[in-house]
Design an enzyme around this catalytic site. Structure first.
Site, PDB file in Angstrom:
ATOM      1  N   GLY A   1      -3.918 -14.812 -10.557  1.00 50.09           N
ATOM      2  CA  GLY A   1      -4.405 -15.964 -11.320  1.00 50.09           C
ATOM      3  C   GLY A   1      -3.268 -16.783 -11.906  1.00 50.09           C
TER       4      GLY A   1
ATOM      5  N   ILE B   1       3.551 -14.355  -3.121  1.00 50.35           N
ATOM      6  CA  ILE B   1       3.655 -12.932  -3.402  1.00 50.35           C
ATOM      7  C   ILE B   1       2.272 -12.262  -3.389  1.00 50.35           C
ATOM      8  CG2 ILE B   1       5.721 -13.009  -4.855  1.00 50.35           C
ATOM      9  CD1 ILE B   1       3.912 -13.187  -7.333  1.00 50.35           C
ATOM     10  N   ASN B   2       2.277 -10.949  -3.289  1.00 46.65           N
ATOM     11  CA  ASN B   2       1.075 -10.161  -3.564  1.00 46.65           C
ATOM     12  C   ASN B   2       0.908 -10.062  -5.093  1.00 46.65           C
ATOM     13  OD1 ASN B   2      -1.101  -8.345  -3.263  1.00 46.65           O
ATOM     14  ND2 ASN B   2      -0.179  -7.502  -1.408  1.00 46.65           N
ATOM     15  N   THR B   3      -0.082  -9.299  -5.550  1.00 47.54           N
ATOM     16  CA  THR B   3      -0.321  -9.209  -6.996  1.00 47.54           C
ATOM     17  C   THR B   3       0.778  -8.413  -7.706  1.00 47.54           C
ATOM     18  OG1 THR B   3      -1.679  -7.256  -6.648  1.00 47.54           O
ATOM     19  CG2 THR B   3      -2.826  -9.357  -6.804  1.00 47.54           C
TER      20      THR B   3
ATOM     21  N   CYS C   1       0.833  -1.197   0.000  1.00 46.33           N
ATOM     22  CA  CYS C   1       0.000   0.000   0.000  1.00 46.33           C
ATOM     23  C   CYS C   1       0.871   1.251   0.000  1.00 46.33           C
ATOM     24  CB  CYS C   1      -0.925  -0.012   1.205  1.00 46.33           C
ATOM     25  SG  CYS C   1      -0.114  -0.561   2.697  1.00 46.33           S
TER      26      CYS C   1
END
Lengths: 303, 260
Positions: free
Chosen positions: A217, A191-193, A129
């Site tokens: 995805g 991981i995050n996106t 963020c």
């Protein structure tokens, strides 16, 4: 076969969790399976105050994946503790809170609110963020900021394990991982996106109102595997692998490259019983692939 | 309680109304044995999608008979294009029925307003209505009427069809005039609408101006259909963003802003 795993001091009945943002507050999925059949689940990112989130459209499909820019719409931590957590089967499975804030101070405050909650097994920190007090760059892009946030959460988290969810949108994810480990993280979620975008050349408009969003995805699985591989060799703390996992075999691939456990994310949208089915199929997948134990598979990649 | 409401159903038929590559078709699946109400929808994901596209497609339930559960589908993108090519016997993963439904007030004169493929829920609604003579349908369409299963509509139903030729502005203006004149007659009745967002905004404006109670069925991109992903929100009059899938798709017009 014993599928239980430990993430530091936390014991999970199996290595299958669900990823934050793809599983609501858990309750939404109860018609489709038993939450208690999962190793655990990570709830939608929580902030101190409720957040409205971004304008629509917030999601767009892409090849073998999707982009999202929800903007962390959530009920706020107080409503979560009052209305959501008491309804969750936290005695039977690990319920993990995901923390979102815009400064290290807010992260610490949020951890302080959650630290005493008996129903929470761990706190997962979303460092993807923007850091408002440091000009808006993502915390996750800078090892110094990752360490600062990790310390802030850790210092207020009491005995709750702290997992730091790393962003892949960095040059050196091993450096980010070491920063979190050095600041006291108990585990890393990797991981995050990936940040991405999608545009419509006919209308000349972006497909997301926020223009850019997070890609998830099956499309990102190779990136996630690479990151888990690099991170698990760089740190001693457990790594939870996430990114494009759809099948039990996918989950075992992440364990092969070093993950202690995995999270299922976008697959929950492919079908709402995806994580439950994956957890139930893990044992037979191990038998088929001649995996005697998860410990023997973990990090055993032959290179 | 049935703990898994996610089912693998079988394709019974794909009826493209005689077209080899239909722009619109009726997809019939083996019966899931659901109790459903017109206006509710289901998430459909053919096994042939494999890993691409990833999402299921939210489709309004059109009607059910001995053959199975049927959906009226417009082929308008990757997912629905693949659905048009489904063959009998193929597997489709389905979850539902989902969401709110249209009010059923058999004694109240009721006006159904359909925009294109938005006819879908009204096929089931009209078929179940005990007194079709108290029902009226206005249907605006750009595809020929041969692309709609109009034989499913009951006898005695008041009907007007309006062809919008490629959305020509003069046609749209005349169609809005027709909507306005019909809605005025239902000030003490009930107006139900399903169609694209500009159409729903128009219905909302006209119904509220005429003092008619109106329900709108909203469409949206959806990933989960469960209220979890927050990808399909719309603004309610309290200023909150609520999920179209879980809190709708059918809303009273006065409960949502439909703000751009």
């Amino acid at each position: 076969m014993d599928l239980s795993v430990t993430i530091g001091a936390l014991r999970l009945k199996n290595p299958v969790l669900t990823a934050s943002g793809t599983f609501g507050y858990g309750q939404e999925f109860t018609p489709y399976g038993e939450l208690a059949g999962l190793g655990g689940f990570v709830v939608k990112g929580l902030s101190l105050a409720p957040r409205r989130g971004n304008r629509m459209p917030r999601i767009a499909e892409s090849a073998c994946g999707m982009l999202n820019a929800i903007g962390l719409q959530n009920v706020g931590v107080e409503a979560f503790l009052k209305d959501k957590l008491p309804k969750l089967p936290w005695r039977e499975t690990a319920v993990v809170a995901n923390l979102y804030a815009c400064s290290a101070g807010e992260f610490g405050e949020l951890a302080g609110v959650l630290a005493a909650e008996e129903g929470l097994a761990a706190l997962e920190v979303n460092v993807s963020c923007p850091n408002v007090s440091e000009g808006g760059a993502a915390f996750g892009a800078d090892p110094v900021q990752i360490a600062r946030v990790t310390e802030a959460v850790k210092s207020r988290a009491g005995d709750k394990p702290v997992w730091v969810k790393l962003s892949p949108n960095v040059t050196d994810i091993a450096a980010a991982a070491k920063a979190a480990e050095g600041a006291g993280a108990d585990a890393l979620t990797v991981i995050n996106t990936l940040t991405g975008m999608s545009v419509d050349v006919r209308t000349r408009r972006p497909r997301l109102a926020n223009v850019i969003g997070g890609l998830s995805g099956p499309a990102i699985k190779p990136v996630a595997l690479r990151c888990v591989w690099q991170v698990s060799r760089a740190v001693k703390i457990p790594v939870i692998g996430v990114g494009g996992i759809v099948s039990a075999e996918d989950a075992l691939e992440f364990i092969l490259v070093g993950a202690q456990a995995v999270q299922v994310g976008t697959a929950n949208f492919i079908r709402p019983d995806a994580a439950f089915r994956l957890a139930a199929e893990l044992e037979s997948a191990c038998a088929r692939l001649k995996v005697d134990s998860l410990d023997s598979l973990r990090g055993s990649l032959k290179v | 309680m049935n703990r898994n409401r996610c089912l693998d159903l079988t394709v019974v038929s794909v009826d493209g109304f005689g077209q080899a590559e239909p722009e619109q078709f009726v997809l019939t699946l083996s019966s899931p044995g659901w109790k459903w109400r017109p206006g509710q929808f289901a998430m459909l994901r053919p096994a042939s999608f494999r890993q691409d596209p990833v999402w299921a497609r939210p489709l309004s339930i059109a009607f059910q008979d001995d053959a199975g559960l049927s959906f009226l589908v417009q082929s308008c993108g990757r997912g629905t294009g693949l659905m048009a090519r489904l063959k009998p016997g193929e597997t489709v993963t389905v979850w539902g029925p989902i969401g709110t439904w249209f009010a059923s007030e058999p004694e109240t004169p009721t006006l159904m307003l359909a925009g294109g493929v938005g006819l879908a829920p009204f096929l089931g609604y009209a078929a179940r209505h005990p007194a079709p003579d108290r029902l009226e349908l206005v249907h605006g369409h750009r595809l020929p009427l041969s692309a709609f299963p109009l034989g499913r509509l009951p006898e005695g139903l008041g009907r007007s069809e309006f062809f919008l030729d490629r959305g020509r502005p003069e046609d749209v203006a005349r169609f809005i005039g027709l909507l306005e004149s019909r809605i005025k007659d239902y000030a003490g009745g009930l107006v139900l609408a399903c169609g694209p967002m500009p159409f729903l905004r128009t219905v909302k404006r006209l119904a509220e101006a005429a003092g008619a109670r109106a329900q709108l069925s909203l469409e949206s991109r959806m990933a989960c259909g469960l209220g979890a992903c927050l990808g399909c929100v719309t603004e309610n009059v309290a200023g909150e963003l609520v999920q179209v899938c879980a809190r709708g798709p059918v809303f009273w017009s006065t409960d949502v802003t439909l703000a751009e």
